[in-house]
Design an enzyme around this catalytic site. Structure first.
Site, short mmCIF file in Angstrom:
data_model
loop_
_atom_site.label_atom_id
_atom_site.label_comp_id
_atom_site.label_asym_id
_atom_site.label_seq_id
_atom_site.Cartn_x
_atom_site.Cartn_y
_atom_site.Cartn_z
N HIS A 17 -20.47 -7.77 44.96
CA HIS A 17 -21.14 -7.50 43.69
C HIS A 17 -21.94 -6.20 43.71
CE1 HIS A 17 -23.98 -8.81 40.31
NE2 HIS A 17 -22.78 -8.97 39.80
N LYS A 27 -23.03 -2.22 43.62
CA LYS A 27 -22.65 -1.02 42.89
C LYS A 27 -23.30 0.17 43.58
CE LYS A 27 -22.45 -4.43 39.60
NZ LYS A 27 -23.05 -5.78 39.70
N ASP A 32 -21.13 13.14 49.52
CA ASP A 32 -21.38 14.12 50.58
C ASP A 32 -22.53 13.73 51.50
OD1 ASP A 32 -19.28 15.71 49.79
OD2 ASP A 32 -20.51 17.09 48.61
N HIS A 87 -28.49 -6.85 31.08
CA HIS A 87 -27.74 -6.87 32.33
C HIS A 87 -28.56 -6.33 33.50
CE1 HIS A 87 -24.24 -5.79 35.03
NE2 HIS A 87 -23.88 -6.98 34.61
N LYS A 101 -31.37 -5.66 36.51
CA LYS A 101 -31.90 -6.40 37.65
C LYS A 101 -33.00 -5.52 38.26
CE LYS A 101 -27.09 -6.99 37.65
NZ LYS A 101 -26.97 -7.99 36.64
N ASP A 138 -47.85 -4.28 40.35
CA ASP A 138 -49.00 -3.39 40.43
C ASP A 138 -48.62 -1.95 40.10
OD1 ASP A 138 -50.52 -5.60 40.95
OD2 ASP A 138 -50.61 -5.29 43.11
#
Length: 420
Positions: free
Chosen positions: A113, A115, A120, A301, A303, A308
């Site tokens: 899952h 991404k 380079d 979508h 996350k 603080d």
């Protein structure tokens, strides 16, 4: 990388596909040596085709490219799409391309899952944005609200090492394919190690992953530590919210000691079960003083979270059973006041302009059913993710897409819903 703070990084927030895709494609276009890319979803739509073209152009001028896609999340790529990449020299790896049963995919659990993009060895992207048109506003009412980060600095070397290690680990059962892969990597593009990469900013950061072996609970643990240490505020925006008991307990305890705890959850979910599951927790959270905001403009979508004035996280991990107990995930944990403030401003605007606050009166329920439901949810959350950990765990397995094409397995995938 899961336990060490790395100083000297510059970390930039990228909101939605409008900011993320042009930046990634620009960096691929400028690549001189190497592109490493992992994604759960790659669709053959206008975004996928734009990525396809960027990768082809880079590969044809000699850039070494490895692309890893999930066999469940990216099932519909045509043979022509894959073949063009492989003929240009792009190595396309498919995570867990399990056989189908009566036309349906059977690899429901343990999904790749993450991404991630590394260019380079000097620049990396981590977040929750897949390569699909539904991350752009012009997709319509179902366009997704999401986030990623661009990273420059010493942390990038560790992210690159992680991706290369996953490629080698996943190819182990392949025998000759592994030998070919290692031979191609015998003289890899030069990439400075963490000690020699120059500082690019003031942010400290950790690259944190979740797997089914040594790092089963690392991402959740970082969340709990941050919430436990919060003194002023906690803001979390998470698409799929049904966390374990220990994380919920920390949220409730923080609110009860006077911390301003706010959750941004889905109000227009892409899957109705998401809102139903989160709704089971509303009464307990509101009773402790946690504030809940439902994002109403389109499916959420993201996350992301902050506490603080310094701590933030952006990544691929939802706070639900799939992400916390099954999927392979990656988040960046950040200590930086400027980034925390910037992310906080974005989330404040979201709450003010696009959310509906859920009040106690909205979930005022009484009766035997409510007590029974609360008892069930409490004990379910208390014992998961241990229960989900009983589900079959397999070693990471990557198959070169060209071999799937040779086996005639790339043209007949079936569309199904997927948590992304």
């Amino acid at each position: 990388m899961n336990g060490r703070w790395v100083p000297g990084n510059k970390i930039s927030l990228l909101e939605n596909g409008e900011a993320f895709f042009p930046r990634v494609f620009e960096c691929i276009a400028a690549a001189e040596h190497e592109v490493l890319l992992e994604t759960f979803i790659l669709f053959e739509d206008k975004v996928g085709k734009a990525l396809h073209e960027a990768l082809l152009t880079a590969a044809r001028r000699g850039v070494q490219i490895d692309v890893t896609i999930d066999g469940y999340g990216s099932p519909d790529l045509s043979p022509a799409f894959i073949l063009a990449l492989t003929q240009a020299g792009v190595r396309v790896h498919v995570f867990d391309p399990s056989p189908r049963l009566w036309g349906y995919r059977t690899n429901l659990f343990r999904r790749m899952h993450r991404k991630i993009v590394v260019v380079d060895g000097m620049r990396a992207f981590v977040g929750g944005i897949n390569y699909s048109a539904d991350h752009l506003a012009d997709f319509g009412a179902n366009a997704k609200q999401d986030y990623a980060v661009e990273i420059e600095g010493p942390l990038v070397a560790g992210i690159r090492q992680f991706v290369l290690a996953q490629l080698q680990l996943g190819q182990k059962p392949a025998g000759r394919r592994l030998q070919n892969f290692l031979r191609r990597r015998a003289n890899p593009p030069a990439a400075p190690d963490r000690a020699t990469l120059p500082a690019s900013g003031d942010a400290q950061a950790i690259f944190v992953t979740r797997d089914n072996r040594e790092h089963k609970g690392d991402i959740e643990r970082h969340y709990r530590i941050a919430i436990r240490g919060a003194r002023r505020r906690v803001i979390m925006a998470n698409a799929y919210f049904f966390p374990g008991y220990r994380l919920l307990r920390q949220l409730r305890k923080a609110a009860r000691r006077g911390v301003d705890v706010r959750l941004i959850l889905q109000g227009q979910p892409d899957m109705p079960i998401v809102k139903i599951a989160a709704g089971l927790l509303y009464h307990h959270l509101l009773a402790a003083g946690v504030k809940i905001y439902e994002y109403r403009d389109r499916p959420l979508h993201g996350k992301v979270a902050l506490t603080d004035d310094e701590w933030s996280t952006v990544g691929s991990s939802n706070l639900d059973p799939l992400s916390l107990a099954l999927n392979l995930e990656a988040n960046v944990i950040i200590k930086d006041r400027a980034f925390n403030q910037h992310l906080g401003e974005h989330l404040e605007q979201l709450m003010q302009n696009s959310c509906r606050q859920v009040l106690a009166a909205d979930v005022a329920e009484t009766g035997l059913w409510v007590r029974l439901r609360s008892f069930f949810v409490f004990h379910l959350l208390r014992h998961y993710p241990a229960w989900f950990g009983w589900l079959p765990a397999h070693a990471p397995r990557l198959t070169l897409a060209e071999n799937l094409l040779d086996a005639n397995a790339g043209a007949d995938y079936v569309n199904e819903g997927r948590t992304s």
